[in-house]
Scaffold this active site. Structure first.
Site, PDB file in Angstrom:
ATOM      1  N   LYS A  16       0.842  -1.208   0.000  1.00 59.46           N
ATOM      2  CA  LYS A  16       0.000   0.000   0.000  1.00 59.46           C
ATOM      3  C   LYS A  16       0.873   1.252   0.000  1.00 59.46           C
ATOM      4  O   LYS A  16       0.560   2.245  -0.653  1.00 59.46           O
ATOM      5  CB  LYS A  16      -0.938  -0.016   1.214  1.00 59.46           C
ATOM      6  N   GLN A  30      -5.341  -2.075   9.413  1.00 62.07           N
ATOM      7  CA  GLN A  30      -5.090  -3.386   8.818  1.00 62.07           C
ATOM      8  C   GLN A  30      -5.618  -4.492   9.731  1.00 62.07           C
ATOM      9  O   GLN A  30      -5.274  -4.545  10.916  1.00 62.07           O
ATOM     10  CB  GLN A  30      -3.569  -3.542   8.589  1.00 62.07           C
ATOM     11  N   ASP A  55     -11.566   1.873   3.351  1.00 63.35           N
ATOM     12  CA  ASP A  55     -11.922   0.487   3.018  1.00 63.35           C
ATOM     13  C   ASP A  55     -13.435   0.284   2.961  1.00 63.35           C
ATOM     14  O   ASP A  55     -13.901  -0.809   2.644  1.00 63.35           O
ATOM     15  CB  ASP A  55     -11.346  -0.452   4.082  1.00 63.35           C
TER      16      ASP A  55
END
Ligand code: NDP
Length: 286
Positions: free
Chosen positions: A49, A93, A116
């Site tokens: 990322k 994460q 997300d």
């Protein structure tokens, strides 16, 4: 041999498009990633990322927090990021260490920085979207990446029978909603589905997000269907394979995504796209 749906190439194109759009608008989208603990797979995802952000010209920062970080400490970090106007997108994460409640953390991610699209308010928007509504600002990255792939390969969705294998909150369920919003007839399969092959044989598009290597064989599929393989399964040999037995099905299907190089890169590209969309909204560009 089936048409190979090249997610890697499309994702590269998208990163270039996102960079060009940010430059044209004179904005620098910012993405923050929070990694708690030392899960090796998560560490690799986070590094990728960071590389993507570099390529897209984004501001980016990674908080690498010790596995012993408490839930309250993590919530405080999220609060600080919420106030930072250089940051337009935030992801935590997953998985988190066991002593931290994932649901509480996901709920704490500010809706307008939820890169997300995990926050229940954003998921709710996907759920309640009606025909004719304006497009959603952001969508969950993996399913959104799959829709983008199908669109860019001119594979139509409306009116198709779509079977999704897997019903997780991050892939299967939002995928089903997005396909429904695009006028597909959707079937969701899971571990209790009886005669999986019989169900999949009715499908024009099969999307698998299971986590079982080579589960799907050619006798389970209709001739010339489209197969999207989300699964990422590491064999004992070290090889990364999908949920679909690629070699077995490749001569039966019309198109298929490879693993690696299919859905994975698209998930990351959509993270950048969501961040750009939120940066545009926060800067008043739309
Ligand atoms: P989950 O473990 O949360 O969900 C797996 C789903 O598969 C469950 O709904 C489960 O059913 C179902 N399932 C398990 N075994 C079977 C079976 N034999 N037949 C039918 N259904 C079955 O997984 P995720 O959705 O998080 O991830 C799925 C896979 O996708 C993993 O390999 C993951 O690594 C990969 N992934 C890849 C991404 C990418 O960007 N490429 C992004 C996210 C995930 P039940 O609900 O009944 O238990």
């Amino acid at each position: 041999m089936a048409l190979l749906i090249d997610g890697k190439k499309i994702a590269q194109d998208m990163v270039g498009e996102i960079k060009a759009e940010s430059e044209k608008l004179g904005i620098k989208p910012g993405l923050v990633v929070i990694l708690v603990g030392e899960d090796p797979a998560s560490a690799v995802y986070v590094r990728n990322k960071e590389k993507d952000c570099e390529k897209a010209g984004f501001y980016h920062k990674t908080y690498r927090l010790a596995a012993s970080t408490t839930q309250d400490e993590l919530l405080l970090v999220i609060k600080d990021i919420e106030k930072d106007c250089n940051v337009h997108g935030l992801i935590v994460q997953l998985p988190l260490p066991k002593h931290i409640n994932e649901e509480i953390i996901i709920n704490a991610i500010p809706e307008n920085k939820d890169a997300d699209c995990f926050n229940p308010s954003n998921v709710g928007r996907l759920m309640t979207k009606k025909k004719g509504d304006s497009p959603l600002l952001i969508a969950p990255c993996t399913p959104a990446g799959i829709v983008e792939l199908l669109d860019r390969y001119n594979i139509s969705i409306a009116g198709k029978n779509v079977a999704i294998v897997g019903r997780s909150n991050i892939v299967g369920k939002p995928m089903a909603l997005m396909m429904l919003n695009r006028d597909a007839t959707v079937t969701i399969c899971h571990s209790k589905t009886k005669n999986l092959g019989e169900v999949l044989k009715q499908a024009d598009i099969v999307i698998t997000a299971v986590g079982v290597a080579k589960l799907i064989k050619k006798e389970m599929l209709k001739d010339n269907c489209v197969v999207i393989d989300v699964g990422m399964n590491r064999l004992k040999t070290g090889e990364l394979v999908g949920d679909v037995d690629f070699e077995d099905v490749k001569c039966k299907v019309y198109a298929i995504t490879p693993v690696p190089g299919g859905v994975g890169p698209m998930t990351r590209a959509m993270l950048l796209k969501n961040t750009l969309m939120m940066a545009k909204r926060q800067k008043g560009c739309e």
